[in-house]
Design an enzyme around this catalytic site. Structure first.
Site, PDB file in Angstrom:
ATOM      1  N   ASP A  48       0.047  -1.435  -2.899  1.00 24.16           N
ATOM      2  CA  ASP A  48      -0.345  -1.311  -4.317  1.00 24.16           C
ATOM      3  C   ASP A  48       0.811  -0.908  -5.247  1.00 24.16           C
ATOM      4  O   ASP A  48       0.650   0.007  -6.079  1.00 24.16           O
ATOM      5  CB  ASP A  48      -1.510  -0.308  -4.452  1.00 24.16           C
ATOM      6  CG  ASP A  48      -2.764  -0.766  -3.730  1.00 24.16           C
ATOM      7  OD1 ASP A  48      -2.730  -1.810  -3.069  1.00 24.16           O
ATOM      8  OD2 ASP A  48      -3.787  -0.051  -3.808  1.00 24.16           O
ATOM      9  N   LYS A  50      -7.749  -6.523  -2.569  1.00 27.12           N
ATOM     10  CA  LYS A  50      -8.864  -5.666  -2.138  1.00 27.12           C
ATOM     11  C   LYS A  50      -9.517  -5.027  -3.348  1.00 27.12           C
ATOM     12  O   LYS A  50      -8.900  -4.933  -4.416  1.00 27.12           O
ATOM     13  CB  LYS A  50      -8.343  -4.585  -1.185  1.00 27.12           C
ATOM     14  CG  LYS A  50      -7.322  -3.665  -1.831  1.00 27.12           C
ATOM     15  CD  LYS A  50      -6.676  -2.732  -0.836  1.00 27.12           C
ATOM     16  CE  LYS A  50      -5.643  -1.857  -1.514  1.00 27.12           C
ATOM     17  NZ  LYS A  50      -6.207  -0.972  -2.565  1.00 27.12           N
ATOM     18  N   CYS A  86      -4.612   5.014  -1.110  1.00 19.14           N
ATOM     19  CA  CYS A  86      -4.542   3.725  -0.406  1.00 19.14           C
ATOM     20  C   CYS A  86      -3.560   3.740   0.751  1.00 19.14           C
ATOM     21  O   CYS A  86      -3.812   3.113   1.789  1.00 19.14           O
ATOM     22  CB  CYS A  86      -4.260   2.613  -1.405  1.00 19.14           C
ATOM     23  SG  CYS A  86      -5.710   2.355  -2.480  1.00 19.14           S
TER      24      CYS A  86
HETATM   25  C1  VGL Z   1      -5.775   3.568  -5.506  1.00 22.62           C
HETATM   26  C2  VGL Z   1      -7.281   4.890  -6.593  1.00 22.62           C
HETATM   27  C3  VGL Z   1      -8.034   3.792  -6.939  1.00 22.62           C
HETATM   28  C4  VGL Z   1      -4.503   3.475  -4.713  1.00 22.62           C
HETATM   29  C5  VGL Z   1      -6.513   2.459  -5.827  1.00 22.62           C
HETATM   30  O1  VGL Z   1      -3.855   2.408  -4.721  1.00 22.62           O
HETATM   31  O2  VGL Z   1      -4.126   4.492  -4.081  1.00 22.62           O
HETATM   32  N1  VGL Z   1      -6.170   4.779  -5.880  1.00 22.62           N
HETATM   33  N2  VGL Z   1      -7.628   2.571  -6.549  1.00 22.62           N
END
Ligand code: VGL
Ligand code: ZN
Length: 209
Positions: free
Chosen positions: A8, A106, A151
């Site tokens: 991410d 995702k 994540c």
């Molecule tokens: C994430 C919170 C919500 C992450 C993704 O990538 O850690 N955290 N969505």
């Protein structure tokens, strides 16, 4: 085979983004430097529809960072982030992408969040990542990116449960909460994972004598 998972590294998790991870941008030069040392590089991308129920904005009388029960699972409510086809969902332009073999998206089901690159938070549906890695005879997984306590952490736990030798590259991660990241690292170690530093894997050219 050794795989490198880039979790991410998207604009909304970087300084100026809607769910910015403190110093999130600091991981980018490091992961760029590390990529050529692996057999396979895979990135994940948080990829939510605008009506995703992890967004506080999709609930009445709720604020970001409140915790609710969402279909039987504890859910932190987040500011809107990584909405499909918006600049916030793009991988950072600073991230080198030439070596990325595939991108796992995702969080597309509005009814359930998906922190891990392998499964949604209820382990109901696989992303296909484990099969992809096994097809490529991957046994070692090295993980870096954002956020270290969400994540990255959930991806590491699922990697361990799937039987991969799992390494979290600590200095190539940044968390939303340092306290939660400490607990996350302890759990990864308890489950057989290793916490390493990028220095441990950068193969330095021997200096001339
Ligand atoms: C994430 C919170 C919500 C992450 C993704 O990538 O850690 N955290 N969505
Ligand atoms: Zn998300």
């Amino acid at each position: 085979m050794r795989a490198f998972l880039l979790i991410d590294i998207q604009n909304d998790f970087l300084p100026g983004g809607s769910l910015a991870v403190p110093d999130g941008d600091k991981v980018i030069p490091l992961v760029n430097q590390l990529q050529p040392g692996f057999d396979l590089v895979v990135a994940t991308q948080d990829w939510h529809p605008q009506n995703h129920k992890s967004f506080a904005s999709n609930h009445t009388n709720k604020n970001a960072f409140d915790v609710i029960d969402l279909n039987g699972i504890q859910q932190v409510l987040w500011p809107d982030h990584c909405v499909q086809n918006t600049p916030g969902a793009d991988l950072s332009e600073e991230l080198q992408t030439e070596l990325i073999r595939t991108i796992i998206r995702k969080g597309t089901n509005p009814e359930i969040d998906s922190y891990s690159g392998f499964y949604d938070n209820g382990h109901l549906q696989t992303t296909g990542l484990a099969d992809f890695l096994r097809e490529h005879e991957v046994q070692e997984i090295y993980i870096a990116g954002l956020a270290g306590d969400y994540c990255v952490y959930f991806t590491a736990i699922d990697a361990l449960e799937a039987g991969f030798n799992t390494y979290l590259i600590e200095d190539a991660c940044r968390p939303l909460s340092p306290e939660n990241f400490e607990l996350a690292k302890q759990e990864i170690i308890a489950k057989g994972g290793k916490i390493i530093q990028s220095q441990d894997i950068i193969t330095t050219t021997p200096t001339k004598v």
